[in-house]
Design an enzyme around this catalytic site. Structure first.
Site, mmCIF file in Angstrom:
data_model
loop_
_atom_site.group_PDB
_atom_site.id
_atom_site.type_symbol
_atom_site.label_atom_id
_atom_site.label_comp_id
_atom_site.label_asym_id
_atom_site.label_seq_id
_atom_site.Cartn_x
_atom_site.Cartn_y
_atom_site.Cartn_z
ATOM 1 N N LYS A 82 0.960 -1.185 0.110
ATOM 2 C CA LYS A 82 -0.102 0.067 0.077
ATOM 3 C C LYS A 82 1.019 1.323 0.118
ATOM 4 C CE LYS A 82 -3.809 2.060 2.812
ATOM 5 N NZ LYS A 82 -4.659 1.565 3.907
ATOM 6 N N SER A 157 -9.244 1.468 2.919
ATOM 7 C CA SER A 157 -8.617 2.275 2.107
ATOM 8 C C SER A 157 -7.462 1.447 1.213
ATOM 9 C CB SER A 157 -7.826 3.348 2.817
ATOM 10 O OG SER A 157 -7.052 2.899 3.947
ATOM 11 N N SER A 181 -9.918 -0.839 6.985
ATOM 12 C CA SER A 181 -9.136 -0.566 5.677
ATOM 13 C C SER A 181 -8.401 -1.783 5.215
ATOM 14 C CB SER A 181 -8.181 0.626 5.905
ATOM 15 O OG SER A 181 -8.778 1.825 5.782
#
Length: 542
Positions: A82, A157, A181
């Site tokens: 990420k 996310s 997330s």
């Protein structure tokens, strides 16, 4: 073995081939890079692809293994991060214009630990802006698309990780989880994701969202693969103020498929009362419960506090913290943030110091009330998400109006594993969530592994073809509406924004006005009767 099989084989299967010298890390890496080139234009899973670095690392891993220097099950395995994990000399954007030229000088601790294990970095994955917010189409990188249906949401996310794993663009990824997330994308994309116990995995070198609730953790296609990843990244790190010294078990060795006698508490009210699930999802959860019963687990319903209680605590604390992190840039460059990020962070200017402290005091109460429940059961079972909504149905305001089944675990600081438990009639994944007491990571992985040995949901793959264009998304439904505020409240909101140093144009002020009543109501709910001796959750031990 076909190339398609290779893309979806998973860490454990790939490691066996590499260790037996039946597959070279470079061959594997080239196959992954070719699939990224072919499919990522429709998925937007990656922000940066580190092809040259990956080839060099894979070649080096192959040479080490050939001469007998095998480091373990991640040696030669491709992975992706990420784009909030610092990577030395490589863009770490946070998915935001604010960090569009941010090139870290050092790796995050978790990045370094994977490299030390011999893993091969494919690239940096899409994230909602600063690991917060939802899909915004006004940022430098377009939102990720769900591989099961390109018109639908991946969850966030850790959106790129969900898309990349489901589509076979990486066998391993690291995400972060502040309010779901890791688990949201795992649910919506049909993969497996673990939010570890708070403090188990270092956050040093990872762009923060909330100091109180941030977790870093593994995302893969199975509980076994998550256990392999967790083994490499878990452990105390003095560079992370939230890191906790705790014993690190052998997570993979703990994956005993025999779960007879396992005590499972079912938090049924999460999906039947607090946030009613889609009927197909509810049916899939009932079938998952029956599977645990057939496997010999001792299953019974139980209750925790309503979901919304956890949301109030989490949002007041976390939004206050992320607002403080970005306050200078919000004052100087409000136009460089995306609409969804602004819709979540701007209302935090309305929270006052007393609101923050009262939320911390309620957080401590919440932890105390959860303790007997998590100690009574080996595992708690509840819902994940699913089926994924369409991207054009996304509304930022939902963040302030509705809780989700993931937030309670962030607030309770318990490990939580999400894995697929079925598919809707429209072909979209449905998620199951397993929780345990703090430091019970091995237990949730064991339960998840047993479930996956008995089912095949995690083995299903989306049908994707190169050259497909993702459908256009109409975002007009997420434009801020007209806020119905009385003159006194409007004046208060304007005053608080000015005191916070914000200079907002008409549209951004409308974004603030829209969410303001919900933020103010949340703060009001936090002011409950308390003893003057009640302490906050932020206490220190030396």
């Amino acid at each position: 073995m076909s190339t398609a099989d290779l893309h979806f084989l998973g860490i454990a299967g790939i490691a066996r081939l590499i260790q037996a010298k039946k597959l070279s890390p470079l061959e594997l890496t080239e196959a992954m890079l070719a699939r990224i080139v072919a499919l990522d234009p429709q998925l937007n899973a990656y922000i940066t692809v580190t092809a040259d670095l990956a080839r060099a690392q894979a070649a080096a891993a192959g040479q080490e293994i050939a001469r007998g220097d095998y480091r373990g099950p991640l040696h030669g395995i491709p992975f992706a991060l990420k784009d909030i994990y610092n990577t030395r000399g490589i863009l770490t954007s946070g998915g935001s214009r604010i960090c569009a030229d941010n090139i870290p000088a050092e790796d995050a601790t978790a990045t370094r630990r994977l490299r030390d294990a011999g893993a091969v970095l494919l690239g940096k994955l899409q994230t909602h802006e600063f690991a917060h917010g939802g899909p915004s189409f006004d940022l430098p990188w377009p939102p990720s698309r769900n591989p099961w249906n390109l018109a639908h949401f991946t969850g966030g996310s850790s959106s790129g990780a969900g898309a990349a794993l489901a589509a076979g663009l990486t066998p391993a990824a690291l995400g972060s989880d502040t309010g779901g997330s890791i688990r949201g994308p795992a649910s919506f994309c049909g993969i497996t994701g673990l939010m570890p116990t708070y403090g188990l995995v270092s956050r040093a070198g990872v762009i923060p969202n909330s100091f109180t609730f941030d977790h870093c953790g593994p995302m893969a296609r199975s509980a076994e693969d998550c256990a392999i990843l967790l083994q490499a990244i878990a452990g105390y790190d003095a560079q992370d103020a939230g890191s906790i010294r705790q014993d690190i078990p052998d997570f993979r060795a703990a994956l005993n498929p025999d779960i007879r006698g396992l005590k499972v508490g079912v938090l049924r009210h999460y999906w039947e009362e607090d946030l009613p699930a889609h009927p197909e999802h509810a049916a899939a959860l009932d079938e998952a419960i029956r599977m645990f019963i057939r496997a010999g687990a001792k299953v019974e319903d139980c209750r925790a506090r309503p979901m919304m209680d956890g949301l109030d605590i989490k949002v007041i604390i976390a939004e206050s913290e992320i607002f403080a992190i970005h306050q200078d840039q919000l004052a100087a460059r409000p136009g460089d943030f995306g609409r969804d990020f602004l819709g979540r962070i701007l209302p935090a200017c309305l929270f006052q110091a007393a609101d923050y402290v009262q939320a911390l005091r309620e957080h401590r109460r919440y932890l105390a009330e959860m303790k007997p429940l998590v100690e009574r059961y080996d595992v708690l079972l509840t819902c994940g998400f699913g089926p994924a909504p369409r991207l054009d149905a996304h509304k930022t305001l939902n963040f302030w109006q509705r809780s989700n089944a993931f937030t309670p675990s962030n607030v309770a600081r318990t490990p939580a594993l999400v894995l697929p438990c079925g598919f809707s009639k429209s072909g979209l994944p449905l998620g199951l969530q397993l929780l345990a007491r703090p430091s019970g990571d091995a237990q949730v992985l064991r339960a998840g592994h047993a479930y996956q040995l008995a089912t095949d949901w995690h083995l299903r793959r989306p049908l994707l073809a190169p050259g497909v264009s993702p459908p256009a998304v109409d975002t007009r439904a997420n434009e801020p509406g007209t806020a119905d505020l009385d003159a006194t409240t409007r004046a208060h909101v304007e005053t608080m924004a000015r005191r916070a140093g914000l200079r907002l144009d008409e549209r951004r002020m409308q974004i603030l006005f829209e969410a303001a009543p919900h933020a103010l109501a949340m703060a009001a709910r936090m002011h409950k009767p308390r003893d003057r001796m009640d302490e906050p959750s932020l206490v220190f031990r030396f």
